[in-house]
Design an enzyme around this catalytic site. Sequence first.
Site, short mmCIF file in Angstrom:
data_model
loop_
_atom_site.label_atom_id
_atom_site.label_comp_id
_atom_site.label_asym_id
_atom_site.label_seq_id
_atom_site.Cartn_x
_atom_site.Cartn_y
_atom_site.Cartn_z
CG HIS A 89 -2.00 -1.05 1.14
ND1 HIS A 89 -1.99 -2.18 1.92
CD2 HIS A 89 -3.08 -1.16 0.34
CE1 HIS A 89 -3.05 -2.92 1.63
NE2 HIS A 89 -3.72 -2.33 0.67
CD GLU B 214 -12.67 -8.32 -5.11
OE1 GLU B 214 -11.67 -7.60 -4.94
OE2 GLU B 214 -13.79 -8.05 -4.65
CG ASP C 45 -8.43 -8.88 -2.58
OD1 ASP C 45 -7.47 -9.05 -1.81
OD2 ASP C 45 -9.42 -8.19 -2.29
CB CYS D 280 -11.25 -1.40 -10.55
SG CYS D 280 -11.63 -2.89 -9.62
#
Length: 819
Positions: free
Chosen positions: A438, A680, A704, A751
Amino acid sequence: MIGIVIVSHSARLAEGVCELAAQMAQGGVRLSAAGGTDSPDNPLGTDAFKVARAVDSAYSDDGVLVLMDLGSAVLSAETALEMIGEERRSKVRLCAAPLVEGAVAAVGRALAGAGLDEVAREAERALEAKAAQLQPPAREQAPACAAAKTARVSNRLGLHARPAVRVVRAAARYQARITVRNATRNRGPFEASSINGLLSLAARQGDDLALAAEGPDAADALAELSALIENGFGEGDGAVAAPLAVRAIAGAGELSGVAASRGIAIGPLRHYRAGTAAAATTSAPDPRREWQRLLEAIGEAEEETRHIGEWTRHEIGKDEAGIFDAQLLFLTDKGLRDRAAAKVFGDGASAAYAWQEAVREASQRMKDLDDPYLRERAADVADAGDRVLTRLAGETETRPADCEGVVAARDLAPSQVAALDPEKTVGLCLEAGGANAHSIILARAMGIPAVVGVGPALASIPDGASVALDGDRGQLWIEPDPARVQELGRRRAAWMETRKAARASRQQPARTRDGRRIRVLANISGVEEARAAIEQGAEGVGVLRTEFLFLNRTLAPEEDEQFRAYSAIAEALRGRPLVIRTLDAGGDKILPYVAHGDEENPFLGWRGIRVSLGRRDLFKTQLKAILRAAAAAEVEILLPMVASLDEIRAAREVLEQAKAELRDAGARFNGDVKLGAMIEVPAAALIADRLAREADFFSIGTNDLTQYVMAADRTNPRVSAIADPLQPPVLRMVRQAVAAAREANIGATLCGELAGDPLATAALIGLGLEEFSVSAPLIPEVKRAIACVTMAEAEEAAREALALDSSPAVRSYLSRRAP
């Protein structure tokens, strides 16, 4: 009446020795056993609290003799002494006698009326009769029990950290208690098993060390140790190994890692180190719990130190790894732990404060030495100690906003990256981490070039050293030569010009070079982000993460609150489309008003659509708010973590119930809102053709999907390189989902973070994607990448990428063809 306590790792052994001794004592000696632990999973071990209770049970004013088997039994007994009162402590003796023979001998002497000291001596001599009986007749000599020898230090730097490691390891091979004294400087003696003690001798070249040993192997131990010392500890008189950074500069002049954020950075290296927090509290009510916390923290720090040492040994060299061997011994040093235990059990100190003070004292003793080289080793003690303290007390909140140049760190949290000023921080280089962590995703969004996974060598590069960083290829050059700087400078100028041009054209619709229209949307989490996305050129919102409404509160948001939030975001988009993802709870997003329960692996547990279908009251409330907001805006609904047809069918049932309730209430809403599914989970990708008949559109979440396909946690530095969305298996699943959507004539949007990587744009278009949803700051770069490619080139890029064997190969190929 003297008391005797038997301490053993085995409860049965301790009780058996007491039973044997009791047959002799016939009530004339108090006996108490302290064996094993109370843990059903690990019953073998010792427990200081058990020892303390046993001492209390056997106590008399005549004294208590404590016999121990080995290892931690001694430490537990010493710790137990700190837990009893000062008056009683003075009447307790810890005895080095053998457990069985010692107990029998002690009971016999105690029954004869001897005092505590005489009983202890008798116990310690307990093996003499057995040894004499078993001695072969042809050999008259007695077993070696004591020896002494003097050895002169011959190596240039004396007894510093690496030689001390060799002494400790050599001493550990013998059954002998060995001490070392610096006869020249009158320091010591210290146990040869204590690295802190050995370094405190301040032994320089030419100093005489007096060795003394007791035990069966005394003579052999001194023979090896004296030879080790006189031979220079294996170092000889040669030059000292260069520091890690110097070796790196003297070699290839560069370090390699993982390309994480595109761009070139040139400037001074600035180490960002969050300071270790001081212990928040100096005292604690539960010494046993504090001691356990300290032992766990030490164990974790040992594992980290061992990992760094192994990496250094493999990547840099054995000599450079020696300092981490020394740090391991600092962490396991008995004297250091004893001092911490005394503060925990004797003074009631907290684990963090006890360790902080024990390390400070050890470090200060080294700082007080005359030898400048040994004084510098105090930093090694403090560094090893800080690894423990960080786990106990955390880190101080230090804002890195003033770091100018290329920031280097072991790892950074997203909040720390967010505090960086992109105008000052021109690059980021991390020892650990992965390209999809992240914090690195945030760095990409901020336009900061980054290389991660460089390894521990990064920490030893001097602060302020000139470096150059290539975020496209994952390389860091230390003190680059002028030709390298010139080449990278040209590339940086071109990169900056490209970014400037991309920003200037960000409001233009995205088209390939041959005119194919591609939509670029934004991923957002609130109304302010919606406005920022439009400013960056977003053509709408591909994913509105609704968790911002549900987190950090004790009750779920009501329907009206959600309706107002969704309406405000739709209004900020000024007629552009809005896709609202329903609540994606679970995993790392735990809600206090939802009973998640304990899960071994929450990312494979109750999360996403599973939570919504399990709490249909919350789900229906959210759907009603979305349907109402859709009455005045172009809104679609997206379901997270769909893995089966049953889940999307069940969600449609709840959606129909929500419509019915709004209709009965006379509320204004849009009943024709599309319902899409996130792809995902590998299962969803594998049945995409079936899902496409149930869903109105797909949104492919590669974050994911990558984690689940590759069975690799992107936040785990050991496997983060595997968790790369450009892995061919992930790309194949993306292609499969896109093909299924096309066959069913429904839309498919990408996305995940892969959508925002300009390096991948061409290949993704070639896979058939016509819509990307990315972090808002990345929109200009993605639009530029779209404008640089034709459809034929994109399809060729996709074919070539799918044919490759690994993500590094895919990245290398895409880098070569990047404009």
